[in-house]
Design an enzyme around this catalytic site. Structure first.
Site, PDB file in Angstrom:
ATOM      1  N   TYR A  14       3.193  -2.225 -10.900  1.00 12.01           N
ATOM      2  CA  TYR A  14       2.615  -3.450 -10.022  1.00 12.01           C
ATOM      3  C   TYR A  14       1.398  -3.930 -10.756  1.00 12.01           C
ATOM      4  CZ  TYR A  14       6.046  -1.682  -6.412  1.00 12.01           C
ATOM      5  OH  TYR A  14       7.103  -1.136  -5.748  1.00 12.01           O
ATOM      6  N   HIS A  19       1.166  -9.943  -6.383  1.00 14.26           N
ATOM      7  CA  HIS A  19       0.653  -9.074  -4.911  1.00 14.26           C
ATOM      8  C   HIS A  19      -0.636  -8.306  -5.206  1.00 14.26           C
ATOM      9  CE1 HIS A  19       1.919  -8.972  -1.136  1.00 14.26           C
ATOM     10  NE2 HIS A  19       2.692  -8.058  -0.811  1.00 14.26           N
ATOM     11  N   TYR A  64       0.401   1.712  -0.425  1.00 15.15           N
ATOM     12  CA  TYR A  64       1.199   0.519  -0.714  1.00 15.15           C
ATOM     13  C   TYR A  64       0.723  -0.743   0.376  1.00 15.15           C
ATOM     14  CZ  TYR A  64       3.784   3.212  -4.095  1.00 15.15           C
ATOM     15  OH  TYR A  64       3.831   3.919  -5.154  1.00 15.15           O
ATOM     16  N   ASN A  66       2.356  -2.619   2.578  1.00  8.46           N
ATOM     17  CA  ASN A  66       2.650  -2.563   4.068  1.00  8.46           C
ATOM     18  C   ASN A  66       2.031  -1.746   4.971  1.00  8.46           C
ATOM     19  OD1 ASN A  66       4.318  -4.366   2.806  1.00  8.46           O
ATOM     20  ND2 ASN A  66       6.253  -3.593   3.372  1.00  8.46           N
ATOM     21  N   ASN A 113       1.972  -8.847   4.643  1.00  7.94           N
ATOM     22  CA  ASN A 113       2.298  -7.760   5.410  1.00  7.94           C
ATOM     23  C   ASN A 113       0.883  -6.793   5.449  1.00  7.94           C
ATOM     24  OD1 ASN A 113       4.838  -8.214   6.080  1.00  7.94           O
ATOM     25  ND2 ASN A 113       5.749  -7.507   4.246  1.00  7.94           N
TER      26      ASN A 113
END
Length: 201
Positions: A14, A19, A64, A66, A113
């Protein structure tokens, strides 16, 4: 004491994605203010330092995106800070073009989120935030795929500039000048463009 949280996803796959701009901003702040690492705790990588004369904890939740609220609530509860006054969350915003940031006193999750999770865990949406623009999703793209995609070279340069703006805005917030940060950075054009226009005049 302030807690400054940048949102993102852990693990190498990532790194450099849209994000993870919150993580990138924390990395910038760690380097800029020479904040030493305190290791892993509260489901986060974190460090303690001084920014603009204020004690600050810089944190990257490792839950993470969320589940970001799990880490943020642990940090807030452990250090006994008032989230409405002493928490600042930095994260990506698809409604802003690369090169732009927005400073807010409070607000809804706006479909993000990570922010949804924080609001749910804290029981309030009244916390300061700095949103860093990552660009609008192209047509026919899935939003999840888009925010997990990397920047183009041109976008990356603009985003890195915006991360520096975020650092400057954070300093103002820590100096109890949230309104000043909003007035300076919540603009329709990036600050750099305005400075260039002024030079032309």
């Amino acid at each position: 004491m302030y807690i400054v949280v940048g949102l993102g996803n852990p693990t190498k796959q990532y790194e450099g994605t849209r994000h993870n701009v919150g993580f990138d901003t924390i990395d910038y702040l760690v380097d800029e203010y020479r904040v030493p690492s305190s290791g892993l705790k509260h489901k986060a990588m974190y460090g303690k330092g001084v920014i603009a004369g204020q004690k600050a904890i810089l944190a990257k939740p490792l839950t993470y995106m969320n589940l970001s609220g799990e880490s943020v609530s642990e940090l807030v509860n452990y250090y006994k800070v008032d989230p409405e006054e002493e928490l600042i969350v930095i994260y990506d915003d698809v409604s802003l073009a690369p090169g732009y940031i927005r400073v807010r006193k409070k607000g809804s999750a706006g479909g993000h989120n990570g922010i949804k999770s924080i609001i749910a865990q804290l029981g309030t949406d009244k916390f300061k935030r700095i949103r860093v623009g990552v660009g609008e999703k192209p047509k026919n793209w899935d939003l999840a795929d888009y925010v997990l995609s990397p920047f183009s070279k041109e976008e990356r340069g603009l985003v890195d500039e915006a991360i520096r703006y975020a650092g400057d805005a954070l300093e103002l917030i820590l100096q109890d000048d949230l309104d000043g940060a909003m007035n300076k950075y919540n603009r329709k054009v990036p600050v750099q463009d305005e400075e260039n226009d002024a030079e032309k005049e």
